[in-house]
Design a protein around this motif. Structure first.
Motif, short mmCIF file in Angstrom:
data_model
loop_
_atom_site.label_atom_id
_atom_site.label_comp_id
_atom_site.label_asym_id
_atom_site.label_seq_id
_atom_site.Cartn_x
_atom_site.Cartn_y
_atom_site.Cartn_z
N LEU B 144 0.86 -1.18 0.00
CA LEU B 144 0.00 0.00 0.00
C LEU B 144 0.89 1.23 0.00
O LEU B 144 2.04 1.19 0.42
CB LEU B 144 -0.89 0.01 1.24
N ASP B 145 0.32 2.29 -0.48
CA ASP B 145 1.10 3.53 -0.50
C ASP B 145 0.15 4.68 -0.30
O ASP B 145 -0.81 4.84 -1.06
CB ASP B 145 1.82 3.65 -1.86
N GLY B 146 0.38 5.46 0.74
CA GLY B 146 -0.49 6.61 0.96
C GLY B 146 -0.95 6.70 2.40
O GLY B 146 -0.21 6.38 3.32
N GLU B 147 -2.18 7.19 2.57
CA GLU B 147 -2.73 7.39 3.91
C GLU B 147 -3.58 6.17 4.24
O GLU B 147 -4.57 5.90 3.56
CB GLU B 147 -3.61 8.64 3.92
N ILE B 148 -3.21 5.49 5.28
CA ILE B 148 -3.91 4.25 5.60
C ILE B 148 -4.59 4.37 6.96
O ILE B 148 -3.94 4.72 7.97
CB ILE B 148 -2.94 3.06 5.59
N HIS B 149 -5.88 4.11 6.98
CA HIS B 149 -6.62 4.11 8.24
C HIS B 149 -7.19 2.72 8.44
O HIS B 149 -7.80 2.16 7.55
CB HIS B 149 -7.78 5.13 8.19
N PHE B 150 -6.99 2.25 9.64
CA PHE B 150 -7.47 0.90 9.92
C PHE B 150 -8.11 0.89 11.30
O PHE B 150 -7.56 1.40 12.26
CB PHE B 150 -6.31 -0.08 9.86
N LYS B 151 -9.28 0.28 11.35
CA LYS B 151 -9.99 0.23 12.62
C LYS B 151 -10.61 -1.16 12.77
O LYS B 151 -11.17 -1.68 11.80
CB LYS B 151 -11.10 1.29 12.62
N GLY B 162 5.46 -1.63 1.12
CA GLY B 162 4.78 -0.38 0.85
C GLY B 162 5.34 0.74 1.68
O GLY B 162 6.11 0.54 2.62
N SER B 163 4.94 1.92 1.28
CA SER B 163 5.43 3.12 1.94
C SER B 163 4.22 3.88 2.44
O SER B 163 3.25 4.06 1.71
CB SER B 163 6.22 3.95 0.94
N VAL B 164 4.26 4.31 3.69
CA VAL B 164 3.09 4.99 4.21
C VAL B 164 3.37 6.46 4.47
O VAL B 164 4.39 6.83 5.02
CB VAL B 164 2.58 4.32 5.51
N GLY B 165 2.44 7.27 4.00
CA GLY B 165 2.48 8.68 4.36
C GLY B 165 1.95 8.80 5.77
O GLY B 165 2.52 9.48 6.60
N SER B 166 0.88 8.09 6.03
CA SER B 166 0.41 8.00 7.40
C SER B 166 -0.33 6.68 7.58
O SER B 166 -1.02 6.21 6.68
CB SER B 166 -0.49 9.19 7.74
N LEU B 167 -0.11 6.09 8.72
CA LEU B 167 -0.78 4.83 9.05
C LEU B 167 -1.41 5.02 10.42
O LEU B 167 -0.72 5.27 11.40
CB LEU B 167 0.24 3.69 9.09
#
Lengths: 318, 271
Positions: B144-151, B162-167
């Motif tokens: 994944l690449d980008g802003e990742i939100h997980f709940k 992958g590279s995260v801008g925000s996780l």
């Protein structure tokens, strides 16, 4: 992946793609690749000869556009598509099945990757924890080892001290015994001398040897009677001291033993003392007495209580 | 607006799909990126027919009276099951809502929002804003690449590559495992109750790190970080690299492990 196109199916699919609109050969290839998510990528070496063959059969035709061939389906081609309609439906089904295959592959691929990553990281974390635990265990083991060594050396020291104490006690006992033996020898000589001087009858009145009070009386009397020789008087004093020391030693042995005096100690002690007294009587003083010896401790007490009653004198043994 | 009621396996094709909404109950929904015309293939179908509509570029696949908002409130077990495969352009944003259905999303570049109850969610090569919410389903994601939100409640999250801008991860008991690299000034925020957290970042990462567990152990392979152990508080904090990014992990009873990925070419594993 299962073969995407069985025999003749690719040809049908090419016709179908061209039926939608005229396309470049390259576009056809790209569409095929996209259709199968890159899983199936036909090479130009596969596609162009097939297009050429379709053209030979008159099912497609081409125009030149900017130097590139643009293929267009002919009426004969459409006729072929129509006549093979059933097959085309089947092909569509297979193609969608192929897409499902792709979905399944994607899912399995991701799951495999994720699973192996999780295992890898879990293993790495465990190894890190393991290394920490090893270090901790090692430190703990070291401390335990040190404690054990310290305990052992302490125990050894205690043992050594106990040994030394025992040796000292034994030495003291040996010395006391030796002194006693000497005193007995001395007393024996004294007795011999006395018997030589005073005759055996005088000793006969001393039948109850165990009664120390008499000894005391006798000692006092002996002074008045002018016991011959200072030497003998000294021997008498030595003997008195010996007896007294014996009681002292006995008491200190009882204390040193560190055990509480149980009731079973007294009878044993009494037996030993009685035996000893008998032995002294027979071996040292050569007196034969049939009745059991009197109890020495009580005799000692008697002696102690009797002592003040003894007539005072310079030669009174102290 | 075009509307279809699909009550049998079929394939539909659409031009101009700019947005996709799917709500399913049971089965599988897969969304793939394709340069080809958008398509919807229904493989298996049981229970109520699917309602498909295409209006103003928005393609919607759903059941009657099943709105996006009310989706997660539907706790009543349903027997409606469908296996749906959809291809859309890679730049098409999508929203998937599933109950027990599993979801697969691959190759999309405009983000994806996937909400589920018990179904597993699989994401592959999705970039942009990625939102994954689930009750008990597992989320598995690659590249994944980008802003990742997980709940999640109990569902776990695994991010491979992958590279995260925000996780941002919030879970109660889900296990969180991530092997990612931080983008420039990237953020990682993980909150769990009892879920175990295992992160692996490249050795040359650049982040301010604060990891805290009330009762669980907190460990790291990064030597520049400081460990503070107090009763009911285990903390590892400090800077890795210059500290422009931010990594924060907070958990009640979970164990936290921050591992270090050796630079490429320095890996112990040799091919």
């Amino acid at each position: 992946m299962t073969p995407v196109f069985r025999h003749g199916r690719l040809r049908l699919y090419l016709l179908r793609l061209l039926d939608e609109e005229p396309r470049h050969g390259y576009e056809v290839i790209r569409l095929l690749r996209d259709r199968f998510m890159g899983v199936y990528a036909p090479s130009p070496g596969t596609i162009y000869p097939r297009l050429a063959r379709l053209e030979e059969e008159g099912l497609v035709t081409h125009d030149e556009e900017n130097g590139r061939k643009v293929y267009r389906i002919t009426e004969a081609g459409r006729e072929e598509l129509r006549s093979r309609g059933d097959e085309l439906d089947e092909l569509e089904e297979e193609l969608s099945a192929s897409v499902s295959d792709i979905v399944r592959e994607v899912r399995e691929d991701v799951r495999d990757t994720v699973r192996s990553l999780r295992e890898e990281l879990t293993r790495a974390a465990r190894e890190m924890r393991g290394a920490e635990r090893d270090a901790r265990d090692q430190a703990r083991e070291q401390a335990r080892e040190q404690a054990r060594t310290a305990r052992e050396s302490a125990r050894e020291a205690a043992d050594a001290a106990r040994d030394r104490a025992r040796q000292a006690r034994e030495q003291a006992r040996d010395q006391a015994r030796q002194a006693r033996d000497e005193a007995f020898t001395h007393a024996h000589r004294l007795r011999e001398e006395a018997s030589r001087l005073g005759g055996r009858e005088q000793w006969g009145t001393w039948g109850n040897w165990g009664e120390w009070s008499r000894w005391s009386e006798w000692a006092g009397r002996s002074g008045r009677q002018g016991w011959p020789g200072q030497h003998d008087l000294g021997a008498l004093r030595d003997f008195e001291r010996l007896a007294r020391d014996f009681v002292t030693d006995l008491r200190s042995v009882a204390w040193d033993s560190g055990t509480i005096l149980g009731t079973d100690v007294i009878p044993t002690l009494r037996d030993i003392l009685a035996d000893t007294l008998d032995r002294i009587r027979e071996e040292v003083f050569d007196i034969h007495h049939d009745s059991p010896a009197a109890e020495e401790p009580s005799s000692a007490e008697e002696r102690a209580s009797a002592e003040p009653a003894a007539p005072p004198g310079d030669d009174k043994p102290e | 607006m075009t509307h279809w009621t699909v009550d049998a396996p079929t394939t539909l094709h659409f031009d101009d799909v700019t947005e996709l909404n799917v709500r399913l109950i049971a089965g599988t929904v897969a969304v793939l990126a394709s340069d080809d015309r958008s398509s919807l293939t229904v493989g298996e179908l049981s229970g109520r027919p699917l309602q498909v509509s295409h209006a103003d570029g928005i393609l919607t696949v759903s059941y009657e009276a099943l709105s996006w908002e009310g989706l997660l409130g539907l706790l009543k077990p349903r027997k409606d099951k469908a296996v749906v495969t959809i291809t859309v352009p890679a730049d098409c944003p999508i929203q998937l809502g599933v109950i027990s259905a599993s979801a697969v999303v691959t190759g999309l570049h405009a983000g994806a929002a996937v909400k589920g109850m018990s179904g597993d969610i699989t994401l592959d090569g999705v970039t942009g804003d990625v939102v994954a919410e689930t009750m008990s389903g597992e989320v598995a994601a690659c590249d994944l690449d980008g802003e990742i939100h997980f709940k999640s409640m109990s569902g776990g999250l695994t991010l491979a590559g992958g590279s995260v801008g925000s996780l941002a991860v919030n879970t109660l008991s889900g296990q969180v495992t991530a092997d990612v690299s931080l983008g420039e000034g990237g953020n990682v925020h993980v909150n769990t109750m009892s879920g175990e957290v295992t992160l692996r970042l490249p050795a040359d990462s650049d982040a301010r790190v604060h990891m805290h567990s009330t009762s669980g152990p907190v460990r790291t392979e990064f030597e520049t970080l400081r460990t503070v152990k107090a009763p009911a508080s285990h903390t590892v904090s400090g800077n890795v690299g210059a500290g422009t990014g931010h990594v924060s992990v907070t958990t009640m009873s979970g164990a936290v492990t921050l591992l270090r990925r050796a630079p490429v070419g320095m890996e112990s594993k040799t091919q």
